[in-house]
Design an enzyme around this catalytic site. Sequence first.
Site, short mmCIF file in Angstrom:
data_model
loop_
_atom_site.label_atom_id
_atom_site.label_comp_id
_atom_site.label_asym_id
_atom_site.label_seq_id
_atom_site.Cartn_x
_atom_site.Cartn_y
_atom_site.Cartn_z
N LYS A 151 10.81 13.93 -0.15
CA LYS A 151 11.34 12.62 -0.52
C LYS A 151 10.97 12.29 -1.97
O LYS A 151 11.80 11.79 -2.73
CB LYS A 151 10.80 11.53 0.41
N LYS A 187 3.82 1.66 -1.36
CA LYS A 187 4.39 1.85 -2.69
C LYS A 187 3.32 2.36 -3.66
O LYS A 187 3.58 3.25 -4.49
CB LYS A 187 5.00 0.54 -3.19
N ALA A 202 0.82 -1.21 0.00
CA ALA A 202 0.00 0.00 0.00
C ALA A 202 0.85 1.26 0.00
O ALA A 202 0.49 2.26 -0.64
CB ALA A 202 -0.93 0.00 1.22
N PHE A 251 9.06 3.81 4.62
CA PHE A 251 8.86 2.37 4.80
C PHE A 251 10.13 1.67 4.38
O PHE A 251 11.06 2.29 3.85
CB PHE A 251 7.65 1.87 4.01
N GLY A 252 10.20 0.36 4.62
CA GLY A 252 11.40 -0.38 4.27
C GLY A 252 12.61 0.11 5.07
O GLY A 252 12.55 0.28 6.28
N ASP A 286 11.21 -2.40 -9.32
CA ASP A 286 12.04 -3.24 -8.47
C ASP A 286 13.09 -2.32 -7.89
O ASP A 286 13.81 -1.65 -8.63
CB ASP A 286 12.67 -4.41 -9.22
N SER A 287 13.11 -2.25 -6.60
CA SER A 287 14.01 -1.31 -5.95
C SER A 287 14.68 -1.99 -4.79
O SER A 287 14.20 -3.00 -4.27
CB SER A 287 13.24 -0.06 -5.50
#
Length: 209
Positions: free
Chosen positions: A189, A19, A17, A166-167, A75-76
């Site tokens: 950001k 992303k 969510a 996040f992450g 893809d990160s």
Amino acid sequence: MSRKLGSGTLVIATHNAGKLKEIAALLGPYGLECISAGSLGLPEPDETGRTFIENALIKARGAAESSGLVALADDSGLSVAALDGRPGVYTADWAERQWFEGEPGRDWYMAMGKVEGMLQAKGPGTSREAWFSCVLALAWPDGDHAVYEGRADGTLTWPPRGTLGFGYDPVFVPNRYDVTFAELDPAEKHRISHRADAFAKLVADQFAQ
């Protein structure tokens, strides 16, 4: 010149969510309605690629073929210089809980701690340079595709700081800043992130007159 997106619905090949929200904010000005693969009940394909490009294309093509709509996947991941570029394409895997660690899912604090533990094991003075990479892959149901790459450089800090990201965001301090991604205002950001860099290239290619 790559194929062009029109206005309409774009499937974002994610079940995350956070992303989806970030991507939708970046594409909102261009007349695209972003919906997630998760909301459509699409399966998450196995990410068997060895590069960000390969994995992004696997996800975008899977969503496009399953939905019959144009799909966008990213893809990160985080790469750490002193860890020979790890975790890299395995960034999310490092957050996966094992059977003995509780309910299935991802534990990002555990993942951040793993990176920090490996850096500390290398001793004082170890480089804390790191970078986030982002690859965006657009896929059409008929097989056409386009790929865009972005990057954000910075250093790692400990302990984690901030609640806005996040992450691995709480341990990543982008160059020329003294706060982490998770402490930055989301608008700021969006302006400087690896995803923003990749999106700037997508927008220039897809929407520039």
